[in-house]
Motif scaffolding. Structure first.
Motif, PDB file in Angstrom:
ATOM      1  N   PHE A  31       0.813  -1.210   0.000  1.00  0.00           N
ATOM      2  CA  PHE A  31       0.000   0.000   0.000  1.00  0.00           C
ATOM      3  C   PHE A  31       0.849   1.263   0.000  1.00  0.00           C
ATOM      4  O   PHE A  31       0.492   2.248  -0.632  1.00  0.00           O
ATOM      5  CB  PHE A  31      -0.942   0.005   1.211  1.00  0.00           C
ATOM      6  CG  PHE A  31      -1.914  -1.138   1.204  1.00  0.00           C
ATOM      7  CD1 PHE A  31      -3.038  -1.094   0.390  1.00  0.00           C
ATOM      8  CD2 PHE A  31      -1.697  -2.264   1.970  1.00  0.00           C
ATOM      9  CE1 PHE A  31      -3.924  -2.149   0.356  1.00  0.00           C
ATOM     10  CE2 PHE A  31      -2.578  -3.330   1.944  1.00  0.00           C
ATOM     11  CZ  PHE A  31      -3.695  -3.273   1.137  1.00  0.00           C
ATOM     12  N   LEU A  82      -3.188  -4.014  -6.648  1.00  0.00           N
ATOM     13  CA  LEU A  82      -2.414  -2.813  -6.311  1.00  0.00           C
ATOM     14  C   LEU A  82      -0.962  -2.892  -6.724  1.00  0.00           C
ATOM     15  O   LEU A  82      -0.354  -1.893  -7.071  1.00  0.00           O
ATOM     16  CB  LEU A  82      -2.462  -2.579  -4.793  1.00  0.00           C
ATOM     17  CG  LEU A  82      -3.807  -2.085  -4.282  1.00  0.00           C
ATOM     18  CD1 LEU A  82      -3.770  -1.964  -2.777  1.00  0.00           C
ATOM     19  CD2 LEU A  82      -4.162  -0.760  -4.910  1.00  0.00           C
ATOM     20  N   LEU A 131      -2.189   4.997  -6.237  1.00  0.00           N
ATOM     21  CA  LEU A 131      -2.763   5.126  -4.917  1.00  0.00           C
ATOM     22  C   LEU A 131      -2.252   6.401  -4.267  1.00  0.00           C
ATOM     23  O   LEU A 131      -1.157   6.833  -4.559  1.00  0.00           O
ATOM     24  CB  LEU A 131      -2.280   3.945  -4.077  1.00  0.00           C
ATOM     25  CG  LEU A 131      -3.391   3.176  -3.409  1.00  0.00           C
ATOM     26  CD1 LEU A 131      -3.821   2.073  -4.336  1.00  0.00           C
ATOM     27  CD2 LEU A 131      -2.897   2.610  -2.128  1.00  0.00           C
TER      28      LEU A 131
END
Lengths: 260, 410
Positions: free
Chosen positions: A168, A259, B20
């Motif tokens: 992340f 991701l 992100l």
């Protein structure tokens, strides 16, 4: 949770094979091969011996400094190597994560497995050192597997958090070397825990490595049982990290492939 | 009716485009609740790869998935393999899934073929003893006996594909997923893959899902075909019908795009056949990215249009992108006068296309009233190559490189 563990059990073969792969790949094209497993902690120990037993005297309770620090340096290297390789294990195997399914925790766990191999190799040198310095072998050394199990709980917990976190936030990659450096100095690797002033001890003991490293020294070098006041908080924190780390890892796992 | 091995229920899958938020952005958005809400509102760059897909696959079925690039074919396979999870809806899969989603996924380049077989088998959930039992079969199938102790980084792409397929097909999966990878091997190997898939389905009752642009394989192997279009099931059914519908949609889109429209003069010219020839002058359906290709057009026409006739040829990608179109007269080629039929050949020295499936279209048109179309015809072909993907762009063009020594260091 049970279902996840069953899935992991089903893939235990992969954990083996992947650990073997980690070991083989890591040393296949390096000149010294598995010698690095010994050289790294040994070099650190020699360096620290030069500094802390010659330049600055660190109280070791009469134990030769090289033995004193190597006893903690080996478990510390186990942690540092696992974290170094484990945290990046998901991201550096992205082509696997995005193309094939298997329980993802295998990758960080195999990094820890490979570090255990290094640990055992360096352990041979450690035994040789004990004999060289004519250190007595205490029966309390039989508690070693228990300590090792607790430390592995801590390591796997940290690595699971780190590896999933890195997917992340790539910033974590830069945090790892810094964090390990700080953690090293915040742990009794090169000095004894008793050096920390009494009023800071409560804070110091929140670091689970404090209890673990002091326990290693107690059972190996002094022939004493692990100091409960140190080992108890370390065990609780390590196990809590393992369980919460695993649960969190499995919760965010489905997002990895999208991701990475 | 037996229980299906795969069941999709109203499956939606969204991918976020772009990156992100970084840790810094995330931290600063924590600082105020307001800003976090803004960030959520701004988050509209979402790509819906699948929108409400329903599908049931019974044991012993072979299902082909077709559709243009970006239709969601690979996403479907990834959902079945458990690599990713649906955004909404449910995917049920029963039994062991073995997937060949990309060439050499699960291989480690530094390890030997032997070591990789064990690694791959373990990834698919096999015990060491089971792999040992299958080892010889796998090696024999892949025909890699001589190279089994060579690190796979020295393998050719064909060898990679052979080993990958051999492992995936021999672990007795309940579901085998095959995405385009078979196209890399040579004809003999493709033939054996075909037989192996046939075996798995018809003798062992396994299920196979395949994504392919080689419709020949899909026709031969599949009992059902799913046509995906922009994440939705456009049509599902008997292979021939679905493939025909898909191909005609590709071309009708192409005609709209090109502004072409057949006139009532259709019938004045008949394109009897269009054949694609490779560099050896032999008919072929698959090409490498830089292969030469010759389009051989056999035609007949009435004397009325014989002296006004010209041709155009062009290449259309399966998502209807017009790659290139060339008009014979613009290339300085005029048909000799007085012939009411014959053979015209258009030769491209190099295709310069990325792997994928394409239509070569040929139109017969009026030379004087530019672009008035007499008739058209298309032929599909495929470009195949390992190791080329979207990173390499839309077309294939490889420069030659050299280093220029700086003046002052000569």
């Amino acid at each position: 949770m049970i279902r996840h563990l069953q899935m992991l059990w089903l893939h235990r073969e992969l954990l083996w094979v992947w650990t073997a792969r980690e070991v083989r790949v890591r040393y296949k094209q390096s000149l010294l091969g598995v010698g690095w497993a010994i050289l790294q902690p040994l070099a650190f120990t020699l360096m620290f011996t030069a500094v802390f037993s010659v330049v600055v005297k660190v109280p070791t309770g009469g134990i030769p400094y090289p033995i004193f620090s190597f006893t903690a340096m080996l478990p510390w290297t186990l942690l540092a190597t696992s974290v170094n390789f484990g945290v990046s294990s998901l991201v550096s195997n992205m082509n696997l994560v995005t193309k094939i399914y298997f329980p993802r925790e295998i990758l960080p766990m195999a990094a820890t497995g490979a570090a255990i191999v290094d640990f055992l190799v360096a352990g041979v040198l450690y035994v040789a050192m004990l004999l060289w310095y004519r250190m007595p072998i205490y029966p309390t050394a039989l508690l070693l597997p228990l300590l090792l199990a607790l430390q592995l709980a801590l390591i796997v917990g940290v690595v699971l958090y780190g590896a999933a976190g890195l997917v992340f936030y790539r910033d974590i990659r830069f945090l790892v070397p810094l964090g390990l450096q700080l953690w090293l100095y915040a742990s009794p690797v090169i000095y004894p825990a008793s050096l920390i002033p009494e009023r800071w001890q409560w804070l110091y003991r929140l670091n689970p490595m404090v209890g673990l490293l002091e326990s290693y020294r107690a059972v190996l070098l002094l022939g004493q049982l692990p100091p409960a006041s140190l080992l108890a908080p370390a065990s609780v924190i390590s196990l809590a990290l393992l369980v919460s780390g695993y649960l969190w890892f499995k919760r965010v796992e489905p997002a990895f492939a999208d991701l990475i | 009716m037996p229980e299906p091995v795969i069941r999709f229920e109203q499956v939606h899958k969204a991918y976020r485009l772009g990156t992100l938020p970084s840790l810094r952005e995330r931290l600063s958005s924590w600082s105020t609740l307001l800003r976090r809400q803004q960030a959520a509102a701004n988050d509209v760059r979402t790509l819906w790869a699948l929108r409400g897909v329903d599908l049931c696959v019974q044991p012993g079925e072979t299902v082909g998935i077709i559709g243009p690039n970006g239709a969601g074919k690979t996403t479907m396979l990834k959902l079945i393999a458990g690599i990713t999870k649906p955004t909404s809806g449910r995917v049920h899969v029963r039994g062991r899934v073995s997937s060949l989603i990309e060439l050499g996924a699960g291989f480690h380049p530094d390890l030997t073929g032997r070591e990789n077989i064990f690694l791959n088998g373990a990834i698919l959930g096999l015990r060491r003893r089971e792999i040992e039992r299958l080892f010889d079969q796998i090696v024999a199938f892949a025909e890699l006996e001589r190279f089994i102790d060579t690190p796979v980084k020295r393998y050719s792409s064909g060898m990679y594909a052979r080993l990958g397929f051999a492992v995936a097909a021999h672990v007795s999966p309940d579901v085998l997923l095959v995405d385009e990878v078979l196209s890399v091997g040579d004809a003999a190997f493709q033939r054996r893959c075909y037989e192996k898939v046939w075996d798995l389905v018809h003798h062992e009752g396994r299920s196979v899902l395949m994504v392919s642009h080689g419709f020949g394989y899909i026709r031969a192997l599949c009992n059902r075909v799913v046509w995906l279009q922009r994440g939705e099931v456009q049509q599902i059914g008997e292979p021939d019908a679905v493939i025909r519908a898909y191909e005609s949609s590709v071309f009708s889109n192409a005609r709209l795009r090109a502004g072409l429209n057949a006139t009532e003069e259709e019938g004045q010219v008949q394109i009897v056949s269009v054949t694609l020839l490779n560099e050896n002058g032999l008919p072929a359906e698959t090409y490498a990215p830089c292969d030469p290709i010759t389009v051989r057009i056999t035609y007949l026409c009435t004397p009325a249009v014989a002296n006004d006739l010209s041709f155009a040829v062009g290449v259309m990608r399966d998502d209807t992108l017009n790659c290139y179109t060339s008009y014979a007269d613009e290339c300085g080629f005029l048909l000799p006068a007085g012939y009411t039929g014959g053979v015209v050949e258009a030769h491209y020295p190099a295709l310069r296309l990325m792997p994928g499936s394409y239509q070569m279209y040929v139109t017969a048109l009026s030379r004087n009233e530019r672009r008035t179309l007499y008739t058209y015809r298309t032929v599909g072909f495929h470009v195949m190559a390992a190791g080329l993907d979207i990173r390499h762009g839309s077309f294939y063009n490889a420069p030659t490189w050299r280093f220029v020594i700086p003046e002052d260091e000569r």
